[in-house]
Motif scaffolding. Structure first.
Motif, PDB file in Angstrom:
ATOM      1  N   ALA A   1       0.817  -0.933  -0.255  1.00  0.00           N
ATOM      2  CA  ALA A   1      -0.092  -0.303   0.286  1.00  0.00           C
ATOM      3  C   ALA A   1       1.138   1.121  -0.069  1.00  0.00           C
ATOM      4  CB  ALA A   1      -0.927   0.128   1.307  1.00  0.00           C
ATOM      5  N   ILE A   2       1.949   1.075   0.247  1.00  0.00           N
ATOM      6  CA  ILE A   2       2.873   2.536   0.399  1.00  0.00           C
ATOM      7  C   ILE A   2       2.713   3.060  -1.480  1.00  0.00           C
ATOM      8  CG2 ILE A   2       5.750   3.043   0.912  1.00  0.00           C
ATOM      9  CD1 ILE A   2       5.637   1.174   2.550  1.00  0.00           C
ATOM     10  N   SER A   3       2.958   2.117  -1.828  1.00  0.00           N
ATOM     11  CA  SER A   3       3.638   2.756  -3.317  1.00  0.00           C
ATOM     12  C   SER A   3       3.626   2.007  -4.894  1.00  0.00           C
ATOM     13  CB  SER A   3       4.998   3.907  -3.473  1.00  0.00           C
ATOM     14  OG  SER A   3       5.748   3.417  -3.540  1.00  0.00           O
ATOM     15  N   ARG A   4       3.629   2.127  -5.670  1.00  0.00           N
ATOM     16  CA  ARG A   4       3.454   1.646  -6.956  1.00  0.00           C
ATOM     17  C   ARG A   4       4.516   1.003  -7.026  1.00  0.00           C
ATOM     18  NH1 ARG A   4       1.684   6.556  -9.520  1.00  0.00           N
ATOM     19  NH2 ARG A   4       3.367   6.751 -10.398  1.00  0.00           N
ATOM     20  N   ARG A   5       6.534   1.377  -6.310  1.00  0.00           N
ATOM     21  CA  ARG A   5       6.847   0.495  -6.415  1.00  0.00           C
ATOM     22  C   ARG A   5       6.886  -0.116  -5.740  1.00  0.00           C
ATOM     23  NH1 ARG A   5      12.490   2.758  -4.467  1.00  0.00           N
ATOM     24  NH2 ARG A   5      14.414   0.692  -4.882  1.00  0.00           N
ATOM     25  N   TRP A   6       6.760  -0.055  -4.504  1.00  0.00           N
ATOM     26  CA  TRP A   6       6.217  -1.451  -3.091  1.00  0.00           C
ATOM     27  C   TRP A   6       5.213  -2.624  -3.286  1.00  0.00           C
ATOM     28  CZ3 TRP A   6       9.350  -1.607   1.895  1.00  0.00           C
ATOM     29  CH2 TRP A   6       9.727  -0.486   1.425  1.00  0.00           C
ATOM     30  N   LEU A   7       3.824  -1.791  -4.359  1.00  0.00           N
ATOM     31  CA  LEU A   7       3.716  -2.792  -4.719  1.00  0.00           C
ATOM     32  C   LEU A   7       3.777  -3.926  -5.382  1.00  0.00           C
ATOM     33  CD1 LEU A   7      -0.079  -4.230  -5.044  1.00  0.00           C
ATOM     34  CD2 LEU A   7       0.024  -2.474  -7.214  1.00  0.00           C
ATOM     35  N   ALA A   8       5.015  -4.009  -6.511  1.00  0.00           N
ATOM     36  CA  ALA A   8       5.520  -4.592  -7.315  1.00  0.00           C
ATOM     37  C   ALA A   8       6.753  -5.097  -6.373  1.00  0.00           C
ATOM     38  CB  ALA A   8       5.707  -4.005  -8.204  1.00  0.00           C
ATOM     39  N   LEU A   9       7.256  -4.824  -5.172  1.00  0.00           N
ATOM     40  CA  LEU A   9       8.683  -5.375  -4.676  1.00  0.00           C
ATOM     41  C   LEU A   9       7.885  -6.738  -3.490  1.00  0.00           C
ATOM     42  CD1 LEU A   9      11.401  -4.424  -4.378  1.00  0.00           C
ATOM     43  CD2 LEU A   9      10.500  -3.951  -2.115  1.00  0.00           C
ATOM     44  N   TRP A  10       6.881  -6.640  -2.988  1.00  0.00           N
ATOM     45  CA  TRP A  10       6.128  -7.578  -1.944  1.00  0.00           C
ATOM     46  C   TRP A  10       6.064  -8.860  -3.015  1.00  0.00           C
ATOM     47  CZ3 TRP A  10       1.514 -10.542  -1.935  1.00  0.00           C
ATOM     48  CH2 TRP A  10       1.694 -11.292  -0.522  1.00  0.00           C
ATOM     49  N   ARG A  11       5.358  -8.656  -4.093  1.00  0.00           N
ATOM     50  CA  ARG A  11       5.315  -9.847  -5.183  1.00  0.00           C
ATOM     51  C   ARG A  11       6.481 -10.740  -5.994  1.00  0.00           C
ATOM     52  NH1 ARG A  11      -1.133  -9.735  -6.488  1.00  0.00           N
ATOM     53  NH2 ARG A  11      -1.351  -8.172  -4.858  1.00  0.00           N
ATOM     54  N   SER A  12       7.873  -9.701  -5.617  1.00  0.00           N
ATOM     55  CA  SER A  12       8.594 -10.137  -6.668  1.00  0.00           C
ATOM     56  C   SER A  12       9.559 -11.245  -6.119  1.00  0.00           C
ATOM     57  CB  SER A  12       9.398  -8.545  -6.864  1.00  0.00           C
ATOM     58  OG  SER A  12      10.453  -8.437  -5.901  1.00  0.00           O
ATOM     59  N   HIS A  13      10.632 -11.811  -6.744  1.00  0.00           N
ATOM     60  CA  HIS A  13      11.624 -12.771  -6.401  1.00  0.00           C
ATOM     61  C   HIS A  13      12.470 -11.996  -5.673  1.00  0.00           C
ATOM     62  CE1 HIS A  13      13.576 -10.429  -9.799  1.00  0.00           C
ATOM     63  NE2 HIS A  13      14.864 -11.162  -9.866  1.00  0.00           N
ATOM     64  N   MET A  14      12.313 -10.524  -5.662  1.00  0.00           N
ATOM     65  CA  MET A  14      13.762 -10.073  -4.532  1.00  0.00           C
ATOM     66  C   MET A  14      13.550  -9.832  -3.055  1.00  0.00           C
ATOM     67  SD  MET A  14      15.412  -7.459  -6.921  1.00  0.00           S
ATOM     68  CE  MET A  14      13.711  -6.805  -8.207  1.00  0.00           C
ATOM     69  N   ALA A  15      11.934  -9.684  -3.073  1.00  0.00           N
ATOM     70  CA  ALA A  15      11.172  -9.959  -1.618  1.00  0.00           C
ATOM     71  C   ALA A  15      11.118 -11.986  -1.154  1.00  0.00           C
ATOM     72  CB  ALA A  15      10.672  -9.243  -1.185  1.00  0.00           C
ATOM     73  N   PRO A  16      12.001 -12.647  -0.865  1.00  0.00           N
ATOM     74  CA  PRO A  16      11.473 -14.041  -0.256  1.00  0.00           C
ATOM     75  C   PRO A  16      10.524 -14.356   0.320  1.00  0.00           C
ATOM     76  CG  PRO A  16      13.165 -14.475  -0.803  1.00  0.00           C
ATOM     77  CD  PRO A  16      13.121 -12.752  -0.740  1.00  0.00           C
ATOM     78  N   LEU A  17       9.771 -14.797   0.605  1.00  0.00           N
ATOM     79  CA  LEU A  17       8.266 -15.088   0.960  1.00  0.00           C
ATOM     80  C   LEU A  17       8.881 -15.075   2.909  1.00  0.00           C
ATOM     81  CD1 LEU A  17       5.456 -14.937   1.395  1.00  0.00           C
ATOM     82  CD2 LEU A  17       5.140 -16.974   0.656  1.00  0.00           C
ATOM     83  N   ASN A  18       7.949 -14.483   3.981  1.00  0.00           N
ATOM     84  CA  ASN A  18       7.937 -14.874   4.443  1.00  0.00           C
ATOM     85  C   ASN A  18       7.264 -15.190   5.172  1.00  0.00           C
ATOM     86  OD1 ASN A  18       8.974 -15.142   7.271  1.00  0.00           O
ATOM     87  ND2 ASN A  18       9.369 -13.191   7.928  1.00  0.00           N
ATOM     88  N   LEU A  19       6.022 -16.263   5.335  1.00  0.00           N
ATOM     89  CA  LEU A  19       4.997 -16.567   5.771  1.00  0.00           C
ATOM     90  C   LEU A  19       4.770 -17.927   7.075  1.00  0.00           C
ATOM     91  CD1 LEU A  19       2.096 -17.220   4.929  1.00  0.00           C
ATOM     92  CD2 LEU A  19       2.312 -19.061   3.473  1.00  0.00           C
ATOM     93  N   VAL A  20       4.337 -16.797   8.060  1.00  0.00           N
ATOM     94  CA  VAL A  20       4.539 -17.786   9.521  1.00  0.00           C
ATOM     95  C   VAL A  20       2.572 -17.772   9.871  1.00  0.00           C
ATOM     96  CG1 VAL A  20       4.220 -17.160  12.044  1.00  0.00           C
ATOM     97  CG2 VAL A  20       6.576 -16.121  10.491  1.00  0.00           C
ATOM     98  N   ALA A  21       1.798 -19.085   9.765  1.00  0.00           N
ATOM     99  CA  ALA A  21       0.898 -19.279   9.254  1.00  0.00           C
ATOM    100  C   ALA A  21       0.555 -19.249  11.236  1.00  0.00           C
ATOM    101  CB  ALA A  21       0.204 -20.180   8.554  1.00  0.00           C
ATOM    102  N   ASN A  22      -0.271 -18.161  11.943  1.00  0.00           N
ATOM    103  CA  ASN A  22      -0.321 -18.226  13.033  1.00  0.00           C
ATOM    104  C   ASN A  22      -1.081 -17.126  13.405  1.00  0.00           C
ATOM    105  OD1 ASN A  22       0.724 -15.561  13.527  1.00  0.00           O
ATOM    106  ND2 ASN A  22       2.867 -16.282  13.938  1.00  0.00           N
ATOM    107  N   TYR A  23      -1.578 -17.255  15.693  1.00  0.00           N
ATOM    108  CA  TYR A  23      -2.498 -16.341  15.582  1.00  0.00           C
ATOM    109  C   TYR A  23      -2.150 -14.511  14.842  1.00  0.00           C
ATOM    110  CZ  TYR A  23      -0.117 -14.507  19.774  1.00  0.00           C
ATOM    111  OH  TYR A  23       0.870 -13.929  20.041  1.00  0.00           O
TER     112      TYR A  23
END
Length: 480
Positions: free
Chosen positions: A66-88
């Protein structure tokens, strides 16, 4: 307002906030150069921003879109490897399956970390197993599966087969290790943490010996008859078992060949293993906690049975840090000290019911080598200053350790400064063997070996500094 008052008044201009936006911002704005308009974050390269996003908690990382158009693409790119913690913290139990599935659909991968608690979705077992096949988890480096309330979650075989080539950390709680037709290779695995995991001795031994860069192993709540470990790279191992109907379920641990092993940490010795044998560990320097609950301790040719020496035919000059759960049994402590001539730091924990055999006198004709040259710090926990045995025990070190720098004494119960001062006078500090020694009395709660979660942290020089509950650094009385 007169001139003097005006001269003393400081006028502050409200600074402009740093802005995040997607176009390049000038480093200096305004005509005079004193009105700085900085956007330092967006001047960072995408690779660095991606690393930052990957280290954020899952929900916060996703929110950066939500920060900007640049950051929108960043989270979904290979440069930001997924950090997924499925907890409460990610979502409530009812919606967590849908949320995790959406994240795995939206993020293209690769993944840095996947932490999962399957108990939130027992009725969606097929979905959970399917997550391990998601393309988003390509290149996964850290896998944690926690399932304590539901015994024992069967970890899918395809998960380990898929992730074994890239995993650096594997942490399993309350899971059933899959039966494998052929052993897997873990070429990058550095940390292995198992808590109450159903796995055979053969499977674990093969896994450890076949992990060619493995540094740390933690085995908690495990059940083994005899576990034999060989590893060319292992530096630290911590372990304890669980009792079943009063019986120890971890019978014997054998360190057959561990040329790089530095730490051997039986966290709760009363829970096992009953026998510890170290055949070859030439760099071992940190040991504990040890207690008489360990029926047999064999370190090379040195043998103790219930903390009583049976064979003291050699010494271990590599040992630097020792933790003993033996109380004020001076004979036992001295026997260990003589085995470790280069010991630098000693922890001694006392409990009600511990033996208090401390009539032993220091014999200068038969000196304790570490007292003469190396022992710099002694920590006594659960110290009862009303008991002469405890006082004599502490004075043995004060009067004889010639290079001692610090003695820390944990006093049970809340006491006044006057009480602390009075009991401090019973310590023969004026006659201390080391004129540089500093003696500290600290108000403490009852201390036990605890908080084992950090023992795999090799950045800590001394793993016992954070292993004792009840420590209160702000409440102390110091004797110079």
């Amino acid at each position: 307002m007169d001139a003097a008052a005006a001269a003393e008044m400081h006028v502050f201009k409200k600074p402009k906030p740093l802005r995040l936006y997607d176009q390049q911002a000038p480093l200096v704005g305004g005509d005079g150069g004193d009105d700085l308009d900085l956007d330092l974050i967006n001047h960072l390269p995408d690779a660095i921003l991606g690393t930052i996003v990957s280290l954020l908690p899952t929900k916060d990382g996703a929110r950066t879109q939500a920060i900007s158009r640049r950051w929108l693409a960043l989270w979904r790119s290979h440069m930001a490897p997924l950090n997924l913690v499925a907890n409460y913290q990610l979502s409530d139990d009812k919606s967590r399956v849908a949320v995790v599935s959406k994240i795995l659909t939206d993020h293209p991968g690769p993944a840095r970390r996947f932490s999962l608690n399957p108990t939130c979705s027992q009725s969606f077992q097929a979905e959970v197993d399917g997550w391990f096949r998601s393309a988003s988890l390509a290149g996964l480096q850290e896998l944690q599966v926690t399932n304590l309330p539901m015994k024992h979650y069967p970890l899918p075989q395809h998960a380990l087969v898929r992730f074994s080539p890239t995993l650096r950390l594997l942490r399993l709680f309350g899971c059933q290790f899959p039966s494998l037709v052929a052993p897997l290779s873990f070429p990058f695995l550095e940390q292995l943490i198992l808590y109450d995991v159903g796995i055979s001795e053969d499977a674990l031994e093969t896994m450890i010996s076949g992990s060619t860069v493995l540094k740390s192993v933690s085995l908690h709540g495990m059940r083994f008859s005899r576990l034999c470990i060989s590893s060319p790279t292992l530096m630290s191992i911590s372990f304890y078992a669980l009792r079943s109907k009063g019986a120890i379920t971890f019978k014997e641990l054998v360190i057959r060949d561990a040329p790089c092993l530095e730490r051997l940490l039986p966290i709760f010795p009363e829970e096992g293993p009953a026998t510890i044998r170290v055949i070859r560990a030439p760099k071992l320097e940190t040991l504990g906690f040890l207690s008489k609950e360990i029926s047999t301790l064999r370190l090379g040719t040195i043998v103790f049975q219930k903390m009583i020496p049976v064979r003291l035919t050699s010494k271990m000059p590599t040992m630097k840090i020792l933790a003993l759960d033996v109380g004020e049994n001076l004979d036992t402590v001295v026997d260990f000290l003589k085995c470790f001539p280069c010991l630098q730091k000693l922890y001694v924990i006392s409990h009600q019911g511990n033996d208090m055999n401390n009539v032993r006198k220091y014999d200068p004709a038969n000196p304790i080598e570490c007292f003469e040259l190396h022992l710099k710090k002694v920590v006594l926990k659960n110290y009862d200053a009303d008991k002469k045995a405890c006082i004599d025990f502490a004075n043995f070190f004060i009067l004889n350790a010639k290079v001692l720098k610090e003695m820390e004494i944990g006093i049970l119960r809340e006491q006044t400064d006057q009480w602390m001062w009075y009991h401090g006078t019973k310590l023969q500090v004026e006659n201390r063997a080391s004129r540089d020694a500093l003696v500290k009395l600290r108000r403490d709660r009852y201390a036990i070996p605890a908080n084992h979660g950090h023992t795999h942290d090799l950045s800590l020089t001394d793993p016992f500094e954070k292993s004792l509950c009840g420590h209160n650094k702000s409440a102390r009385y110091q004797i110079l």
